[in-house]
Enzyme design. Structure first.
Site, PDB file in Angstrom:
ATOM      1  N   LYS A 141      14.093  10.114   6.917  1.00  0.00           N
ATOM      2  CA  LYS A 141      13.330   9.114   7.630  1.00  0.00           C
ATOM      3  C   LYS A 141      13.650   8.654   8.810  1.00  0.00           C
ATOM      4  CE  LYS A 141      11.998   4.192   6.894  1.00  0.00           C
ATOM      5  NZ  LYS A 141      10.283   4.556   6.736  1.00  0.00           N
ATOM      6  N   LYS A 145      -3.384  12.384  -2.500  1.00  0.00           N
ATOM      7  CA  LYS A 145      -2.404  12.639  -3.559  1.00  0.00           C
ATOM      8  C   LYS A 145      -1.691  13.843  -4.287  1.00  0.00           C
ATOM      9  CE  LYS A 145      -2.891   8.946  -6.658  1.00  0.00           C
ATOM     10  NZ  LYS A 145      -1.581   8.548  -7.199  1.00  0.00           N
ATOM     11  N   GLU A 194      -0.475 -14.563   2.659  1.00  0.00           N
ATOM     12  CA  GLU A 194       0.633 -14.016   1.906  1.00  0.00           C
ATOM     13  C   GLU A 194       1.890 -13.591   2.625  1.00  0.00           C
ATOM     14  OE1 GLU A 194      -0.824 -10.046   0.169  1.00  0.00           O
ATOM     15  OE2 GLU A 194      -2.886 -11.166  -0.176  1.00  0.00           O
ATOM     16  N   HIS A 248      -7.294  -0.016   8.866  1.00  0.00           N
ATOM     17  CA  HIS A 248      -6.166   1.154   9.211  1.00  0.00           C
ATOM     18  C   HIS A 248      -6.342   1.549  10.822  1.00  0.00           C
ATOM     19  CE1 HIS A 248      -7.547   1.406   5.010  1.00  0.00           C
ATOM     20  NE2 HIS A 248      -6.229   1.706   4.876  1.00  0.00           N
TER      21      HIS A 248
HETATM   22  N1  GLN Z   1      -4.251  -8.874  -1.049  1.00  0.00           N
HETATM   23  C1  GLN Z   1      -3.868  -7.766  -0.649  1.00  0.00           C
HETATM   24  C2  GLN Z   1      -3.858  -7.829   0.862  1.00  0.00           C
HETATM   25  O1  GLN Z   1      -4.491  -8.555   1.440  1.00  0.00           O
HETATM   26  C3  GLN Z   1      -4.436  -6.487  -1.056  1.00  0.00           C
HETATM   27  C4  GLN Z   1      -3.603  -5.210  -0.485  1.00  0.00           C
HETATM   28  C5  GLN Z   1      -4.171  -4.004  -1.039  1.00  0.00           C
HETATM   29  O2  GLN Z   1      -5.258  -3.903  -1.476  1.00  0.00           O
HETATM   30  N2  GLN Z   1      -3.476  -3.145  -0.800  1.00  0.00           N
HETATM   31  O3  GLN Z   1      -2.685  -7.639   1.662  1.00  0.00           O
END
Ligand code: GLN
Ligand code: ZN
Length: 764
Positions: free
Chosen positions: A19, A121, A493, A703
């Protein structure tokens, strides 16, 4: 004497050397030769670590992906990178990532920027491969250089080599016909190259070749089954021996086919298909090898060696030399070495085996089967003790959790009333405008956040200091969202490094490794937490953060949780109980958290099930069973709340067509999904199925660094409104924003909020 072998070894390196080497090269911080030397060094080390085996894999190493390697070996490069003037490895990275190293793009002018190959995948694993591309005109052209180079290296080191290649049918099946032509029509052309490949392998002194055809464990259409027979007949005249490798499941209706193909041996995944081993032993021609994958290549638990010997010994008697033993599949899917896990709880560590330990287990089995049982008596006794200790450990078994599981009934997963009755009660409380706006949970994980987290982890920042730092970030997110004018807010978060690890760390029954990395794609690795015991929640996990965030604003604040199915699917799971039981246990723990949030006054609770789809079994016939317990687990987690509490769920994919009814069964009030990349095409599922509740189709592709315009968002939502009644639509991004920068997020969300206002005014 039984023969020992291995189907593949993790190539990323015990310390993720590959990596870091790749990333250095891509950034222009190291040379191509240095990267190639690192590859050679890792291969040499890995062969050395496999030297006890009778046959070691060659060609399983890949700088990015083994399927992409096979595309290069077969000369199947997308037209857009053909005629590239630079080094082959750089061209390989261009297909993998759309570009190579900064320093290697001297050909950018003549060879242009290219689109990366699509990634998807690898069967039901969390490994992603680069999808081969075909058209009706695809020509193949053998390029033997990679394999011959690696064979030369291995032979110079005295390795007993067994090259590994992907078989022709699996290779075609994994790819995509860009012009919708019939991939199978390419088989005759492809077979010519495979035949040439085998004769080259013979010429360099290879005796056995492992040819992987894992699609034999899936439900194949008749044309594909017939193609197997005709393709392998094409191999009939050859001088190397072929070991046909299947893994990840049972062969079922393909067992006869696999046993009748003109090859010299068959590998069966005896973890998933134990019951097929004896049948294969009977059906295989008298001189064929039967390779038995007796050690789990997908999990991290010690094998019960004594139990394995009990069924392997009679088989060894019956087959003699014709019995081979191996891990069930490539060890690509497990971490390298348990010995590095100095910080892991010693008791739990004594239950585990990573790749190197699995190879040791293989040696013990071989010794016992080869009449040297007394030499391995100590190892067998130690193994028996570890297996018994795990089975009986009070850390694994929690009678209170088992009792709670036994008490689960249908009522537990039911809301008080149906959506139609809940919705007006919720809107009376939440008082939201039409086209309400929200985000999916995370806001940018800034350098400050990461710094505070690593300082806290290292013990240089105490709990109080960490809390201050995180509260500062939460406050920032809340202020930004208020300024933007979003309707339902999130706390951002900041305190979560990973949506599964965060919960695992607070639940009883989970352990974490330090170096348990598994390749996900290219240089990307994940470190799945280890679910080892009955799951319980000692205390609330998110309530303090969410109530703090709510205290800063009058707008509704969403509680944010990861759902039981996603936690399960992104963990190493127990092998001593069905996945469904582990999932129900997680569901009960998340349910407690949901109810605590509700009690604390949180009115909107989102439970993410990003990985629900990933858990679908390889065989469609088994989907119903999985979906039944997965949906029930979500319902148990979510549906204990009052009518007034609004439950959201989020899924960041949208191939919903085949599972939409199950998703509706989850009965969340609102679901947010990914749709922006396909211009809402993914809402096609909603043409044939009336999704009964509210939907937020993503309008911002998180993304990409691109900022969606207000007009674009309005247009997307208008498309959505053709399929879903406008009164049930939400406006939100595709997924969380943690990988983006604030500088991108603010203009994008500004446009999103403005678009919602336009939509509201149009609706009047
Ligand atoms: N609640 C998560 C975020 O906003 C959801 C992430 C995800 O669905 N991969 O980061
Ligand atoms: Zn998502």
């Amino acid at each position: 004497m039984v023969t020992t072998h291995n189907l593949g070894f993790p190539r990323i390196g015990a310390k993720r050397e590959l990596k870091f080497g790749l990333e250095r090269y891509w950034k222009g911080e190291s040379s191509r030769d240095e990267l190639k030397a690192l590859g050679a060094q890792l291969r040499a080390r890995h062969w050395d670590q496999q030297k006890g085996l009778d046959l070691a894999p060659v060609g399983d190493f890949a700088f990015y992906d083994q399927v992409l390697d096979m595309s290069f070996t077969l000369g199947n490069l997308p037209a857009r990178v053909q005629g590239f003037h630079g080094d082959k490895l750089d061209n390989y990275f261009r297909v993998a990532r759309g570009r190579s190293a900064a320093g290697a793009e001297e050909h950018a002018a003549c060879c242009g920027g290219v689109a990366a190959g699509e990634m998807t995948k690898w069967f039901d694993t969390n490994y992603h491969y680069i999808v081969p591309e075909f058209t009706a005109d695809t020509q193949f052209n053998l390029d033997f250089s990679r394999l011959s180079g690696q064979l030369r290296e291995a032979q110079a080191l005295g390795v007993k080599v067994k090259p590994v290649i992907i078989g022709p049918l699996t290779y075609l099946w994994l790819g995509k016909a860009k012009d919708d032509s019939d991939k199978l029509a390419l088989l005759p052309r492809l077979m010519a190259v495979y035949r040439a490949l085998l004769s080259h392998l013979n010429a360099v002194g290879v005796e056995w070749v492992q040819i992987d055809e894992p699609i034999l464990v899936t439900e194949l259409e008749p044309a594909w089954r017939e193609a197997f027979a005709s393709a392998y007949e094409g191999f009939e005249v050859r001088s190397v021996k072929l070991l046909l490798a299947t893994y990840f499941g049972q062969l079922k209706e393909n067992l006869d086919l696999a046993c009748s193909l003109p090859v010299d041996g068959l590998h069966i995944d005896a973890i998933n298909a134990r019951d097929e081993v004896a049948r294969a032993a009977q059906k295989l021609p008298a001189q064929s090898v039967l390779s038995v994958g007796a050690i789990n290549g997908r999990n991290i638990w010690k094998t019960d060696l004594n139990a394995a010997l009990e069924w392997l010994a009679p088989l060894a008697q019956q087959l003699g030399e014709r019995l081979w033993i191996a891990p069930s599949c490539s060890l690509l899917h497990v971490p390298v070495d348990l010995a590095s896990e100095a910080k892991l709880d010693a008791e739990i560590r004594s239950w585990l085996a990573f790749a190197l330990q699995k190879l040791d287990e293989l040696q013990v089995l071989a010794a016992a089967l080869n009449g040297r049982r007394d030499q391995v008596a100590d190892a067998l006794a130690a193994n028996a003790a570890a297996i018994a200790a795990r089975r009986n450990s009070p850390r694994v078994n929690n009678p209170a959790v088992k009792a709670a599981i036994a008490r689960i009934d249908a009522a537990l997963g039911k809301r008080q009333h149906a959506y139609a009755e809940r919705a007006p009660k919720q809107s009376a409380i939440l008082n939201l405008p039409a086209y309400p706006t929200t985000t999916i949970g995370s806001f940018p994980q800034t350098a400050d956040i990461r710094h505070a987290r690593s300082e806290h982890k290292a013990g240089r920042l105490d709990d109080a200091g960490y809390q201050v730092a995180m509260r500062r970030e939460i406050e920032r997110s809340v202020r930004e969202q208020e300024a933007l004018g979003l309707d339902v807010l999130v706390h951002g978060e900041a305190e979560r490094n990973d949506m599964v690890e965060y919960f695992g760390e607070q639940l009883n029954g989970y352990a974490f490794s330090q170096f348990g990395w598994v390749q996900s794609y290219g240089s990307r690795c994940v470190k799945p937490p280890i679910l080892f015991g009955d799951i319980s929640r000692p205390q609330a996990m998110t309530v303090a953060w969410i109530t703090y965030a709510q205290s800063l604003t009058n707008k509704p604040m969403k509680g944010m949780l990861t759902g039981p199915v996603t936690i399960l699917n992104w963990s190493f799971v127990r092998d001593d109980q069905p996945r469904s039981v582990s999932c129900y246990q997680l569901a009960l723990a998340i349910r407690e958290e949901v109810l605590d949030l509700e009690k604390a006054g949180v009115r909107v609770i989102q439970i993410d099930e990003a990985a629900l789809r990933e858990g679908l079994p390889l065989r469609r016939a088994q989907w119903g069973e999985y979906l039944r317990w997965a949906v029930e687990s979500f319902r148990i987690a979510a549906n204990g709340v009052q009518d007034e509490t609004q439950i959201h769920t989020h899924m960041c994919y949208s191939e919903f067509n085949d599972i939409i009814a199950s998703i509706a069964d989850m009965d969340a009030d609102v679901i947010t999904i990914e749709t922006s990349r396909s211009d809402m095409e993914l809402l096609d599922a909603f043409d044939n199925f009336r999704y009964p509740n509210e939907i937020g189709p993503g309008v911002y592709d998180i993304h990409s660094p691109n900022i969606p315009t207000q007009e674009h968002i309005v247009a997307l939502m208008q498309k959505a409104a053709e399929r879903v009644p406008a009164g049930r639509l939400w406006v939100n991004p595709d997924c969380g924003l943690k990988t983006r920068q604030w500088a991108e997020v603010i203009p994008a969300l500004t446009n999103m909020v403005a678009a919602a206002k336009v939509l509201r005014s149009q609706a009047q």
